[in-house]
Motif scaffolding. Sequence first.
Motif, short mmCIF file in Angstrom:
data_model
loop_
_atom_site.label_atom_id
_atom_site.label_comp_id
_atom_site.label_asym_id
_atom_site.label_seq_id
_atom_site.Cartn_x
_atom_site.Cartn_y
_atom_site.Cartn_z
N LEU A 76 9.46 -7.84 -15.01
CA LEU A 76 10.32 -7.95 -13.83
C LEU A 76 9.60 -8.57 -12.63
CD1 LEU A 76 12.03 -4.44 -13.90
CD2 LEU A 76 13.04 -6.60 -14.63
N TYR A 77 8.35 -8.14 -12.41
CA TYR A 77 7.70 -8.51 -11.17
C TYR A 77 6.19 -8.39 -11.31
CZ TYR A 77 6.83 -8.64 -6.09
OH TYR A 77 6.40 -8.98 -4.84
N ILE A 78 5.46 -9.30 -10.65
CA ILE A 78 4.00 -9.23 -10.57
C ILE A 78 3.61 -9.23 -9.10
CG2 ILE A 78 1.82 -10.44 -11.03
CD1 ILE A 78 3.12 -11.63 -13.52
N GLY A 79 2.75 -8.30 -8.73
CA GLY A 79 2.29 -8.24 -7.34
C GLY A 79 0.81 -7.96 -7.28
N LYS A 80 0.21 -8.24 -6.11
CA LYS A 80 -1.22 -7.94 -5.93
C LYS A 80 -1.35 -6.88 -4.85
CE LYS A 80 -1.95 -9.93 -1.81
NZ LYS A 80 -2.41 -9.18 -0.65
N ALA A 81 -2.48 -6.18 -4.86
CA ALA A 81 -2.66 -5.10 -3.90
C ALA A 81 -4.13 -4.93 -3.53
CB ALA A 81 -2.14 -3.79 -4.50
N LYS A 82 -4.37 -4.60 -2.28
CA LYS A 82 -5.71 -4.22 -1.84
C LYS A 82 -6.05 -2.85 -2.41
CE LYS A 82 -8.46 -4.02 2.41
NZ LYS A 82 -8.39 -4.15 3.89
N SER A 83 -5.01 -2.00 -2.48
CA SER A 83 -5.13 -0.69 -3.14
C SER A 83 -3.93 -0.53 -4.05
CB SER A 83 -5.15 0.44 -2.10
OG SER A 83 -4.92 1.68 -2.74
N LEU A 84 -4.16 -0.51 -5.35
CA LEU A 84 -3.06 -0.36 -6.31
C LEU A 84 -2.30 0.93 -6.05
CD1 LEU A 84 -4.87 -1.57 -9.54
CD2 LEU A 84 -2.83 -2.62 -8.57
N LYS A 85 -3.00 1.99 -5.80
CA LYS A 85 -2.39 3.31 -5.60
C LYS A 85 -1.41 3.29 -4.43
CE LYS A 85 -3.79 8.16 -5.51
NZ LYS A 85 -3.72 8.38 -6.95
N LYS A 86 -1.87 2.78 -3.28
CA LYS A 86 -1.03 2.78 -2.07
C LYS A 86 0.13 1.79 -2.19
CE LYS A 86 -4.87 4.11 0.94
NZ LYS A 86 -5.85 3.62 1.95
N ARG A 87 -0.15 0.60 -2.73
CA ARG A 87 0.88 -0.44 -2.79
C ARG A 87 2.02 -0.05 -3.72
NH1 ARG A 87 4.33 -2.81 -1.29
NH2 ARG A 87 4.84 -5.01 -1.46
N VAL A 88 1.69 0.40 -4.92
CA VAL A 88 2.73 0.71 -5.90
C VAL A 88 3.52 1.95 -5.47
CG1 VAL A 88 3.19 1.35 -8.29
CG2 VAL A 88 1.48 -0.40 -7.78
N LYS A 89 2.84 2.91 -4.87
CA LYS A 89 3.54 4.12 -4.39
C LYS A 89 4.57 3.78 -3.31
CE LYS A 89 1.56 8.15 -3.82
NZ LYS A 89 0.61 9.20 -3.40
N SER A 90 4.31 2.70 -2.55
CA SER A 90 5.23 2.35 -1.47
C SER A 90 6.60 1.89 -1.97
CB SER A 90 4.60 1.25 -0.60
OG SER A 90 4.56 0.01 -1.31
N TYR A 91 6.71 1.56 -3.26
CA TYR A 91 8.00 1.14 -3.83
C TYR A 91 8.92 2.33 -4.14
CZ TYR A 91 6.25 -3.62 -4.70
OH TYR A 91 5.77 -4.90 -4.57
N PHE A 92 8.37 3.54 -4.17
CA PHE A 92 9.13 4.68 -4.68
C PHE A 92 9.06 5.88 -3.73
CE2 PHE A 92 7.65 2.14 -8.25
CZ PHE A 92 8.83 1.92 -8.95
#
Length: 606
Positions: free
Chosen positions: A32-48
Motif C-alpha cells: 500500500l505505502y512506503i515511507g521513511k522515518a527518523k524514528s520508525l517507532k514514533k513515525r509509524v505510531k503516529s498513523y494510529f
Amino acid sequence: MSKANEKLKNDIKNLPDKPGVYQYFNKEGRLLYIGKAKSLKKRVKSYFRFSPHFCPAPNLSPRIFKMASEVDALEYIIVENENDALILENSLIKQLKPKYNILLRDDKTYPYIYINMSEEFPRFEITRKVIKGKNIKYFGPLSTAAKDILDSIYELFPLVQKKGCLNQKKACLFYQIKRCSAPCEGKISTKEYKNIVDEAKKYILDKKTLIKKLEAKMSRLSAELRFEEAAEIRDRIERISKSEIQSNIDLARVEDIDIFAVYSEKGKASIVRMFMREGRVISSSSNIIRYDDTKGFDVDEAYKRAILDFYSVDSPITSKKIITAHDFSDRKTVESFLSQKLGKKITISTPKKGNKLNLAKLAILNAKELLKKQSKEKDDILLQVMKLLKLENYPFRIEIFDNSHIKGSIPVGAMAVYENGKFKKNDYRHYNLSSKDEYSQMREILTKRCNSFSKNPPPDLWVIDGGETLRRLAQDILQSFGVDIDVVAISKEKIDAKAYRAKGKAKDLIYTKNELFRLQPTDKRLLFLQKLRDEAHRFAIKFHREQKLKADRRISILKAKGIGEAKLKKLLDYFGSFENIKSASFSDLCSIIDEKSAKNIKNADF
C-alpha cells in the motif's frame, strides 16, 4: 479486535526507535505505502490511535486515513541514518510502485549546452553528464530544444563548426560560406574568437534575442524564395519558443535558482519545474499526475518526489538554491540529503515576499495553465481505457509484450513502450530466448524485464499479447518481485479453434484481473489496445527476421565446415544458442560431436 489487528498493534509497539523505511500491506498482501522515518517507532505510531480501540488516527489527511484503514501488515528496514532512509525509500517506491505513494516519471537526465573555456578555440556541445575539466561552463538544464539552440548558434556565429576542423590545418567550406573564422589557418586570434564566444553565450541565455535573430534570417530566406529553409527556421523558432516560460521578473542580482511548483484539483495535479540561470528563466519541464479524487492528494510528498527525482541523476547541477511554491514537511531532510549528495550547501526555501515570491507565483500560474490545457475526459483515450478496465492507475506509461518464433526455433521476445501519447522507440527492448513453448517464452521475457526494474522502473500498465493464462502468469511474476501494477491481456477471438482476424471484424478479447471484455470491432478503446498489441508484434517479427537471417548465415558457414543438420541440432539442443557454441571449450564440443568437427567449429568465423 481481530487477531490480524492485534498482531499489527503489537508489531507497531515493538518497532525500534531507529531510522528506517516502513512498508504497509493490505489483507491480500498488496503493498500500500512506503515511507521513511527518523524514528520508525514514533513515525509509524503516529498513523494510529491505540485507545479506546486500535484504529487510524483521526488527524490524518483523507488519503492517508483511507490507506491506514486498509493496513493489515507491516514490514520495516533499519538503516544508519535519515539520509540513507530517504535514498532507500525513493528507490523502493520507483521499483515497487505502492498504491498510495505518488509516482512520478521524471527520472531522466536533462541536456545541457556546455563549453570548455580551457581550450584555445572552444566549441559548444550538448551533454547529459558532468564533463571533467576546471573551466567548463554549462547552460541549462534545457528540457527541450537544446539541439535547436545549438544549431542556431553555429549558424549565426562563425565558430569552429566540427570537432575535427582544427586538425585539418586548412580552411574548409565552412570558412568559404562564412560559417567559421578559420582559426585552423590562423585567420582569427584567440582574443577575437573569445569575443565571438562571449556574444554567443548571451544568445543561449536570452532566447528572445535569439528568436529575433532567427526571425530575421527566416525573412531573408523567404525573400530569396528559399521557402523550405525558411520553413525549417520557422519550426525551430516554434520549438525554442515552447521551451521557455516568459518572465519579466527582474532579480536584484544575477542568480541561479531552480523553482518547483505543485497544483492540484479535481483528480489531476501538475508539477512544474523552472530553471533560472544568471537571472533569466531559461527552460521548464512539467508532469501531470492523475489520482483518485476521493483519496485526496499529498502535496508534501509531491514536492519531495519531484525534487528527489530531479536531483537523483548525476547531471551538471549549477544551482545551489531551490525555491518551492509551498513549504513541505520533509524540506530540511531533503535539503540535508542534497547537500551531502552534491558536495555543496543546498538551500530549499519558500519565499514570502519580493521577486522570488513572484517566481513561485509564476510557476503556480503555469501549473494551473497546464491543467487547463489537458484534454477533456471524453477525448482522453487513456482515461477511457482506465475507466473501462477499472485500472488502479492512469496508464501514463504502457509496456506491451509479444514473442515470435517458427515452430519453436529462434525464439525472441519484444517489448514496445507507449508514453505521453506516442510510441517511445528508444525505450523498446528485444530479447533472445531459450524456451521452446509460448508460455515459457513469455515467462522468460517478463522475468528479464522485472530484473531490470532497479535501472528502469516499472510502468503503469502491462499489455500482454495472449489470453487469461498469460495475463495470470504476468501478474504472478510481478507479485514474486513485490511489484503491483495493472496487467491486461488481449487475444484474438477464436472461431472453430482458429484465430479470427478478418479486416473490420476483429472481435478480440480483453482480459483483466476480474473481467473479460468483448467490445465491438469499431470501439475506440479496443482499436487503441489493438494498436499497442500490433506494434509489439511488428517489433517482435522484425527482430525475429533479423535473427533468422543471422542464423541462416551461421548455418551456411558451419555447413561449409562439414557440420551437418544432425550435428548442428545436437549442438543447439545442448548449448542453446550459436553464441554458446562459439564460446564453448574444445573439450565441451568433443563431448557432443567428434574431434574433427569440434576443431572445424573452433576455426570457423560465425
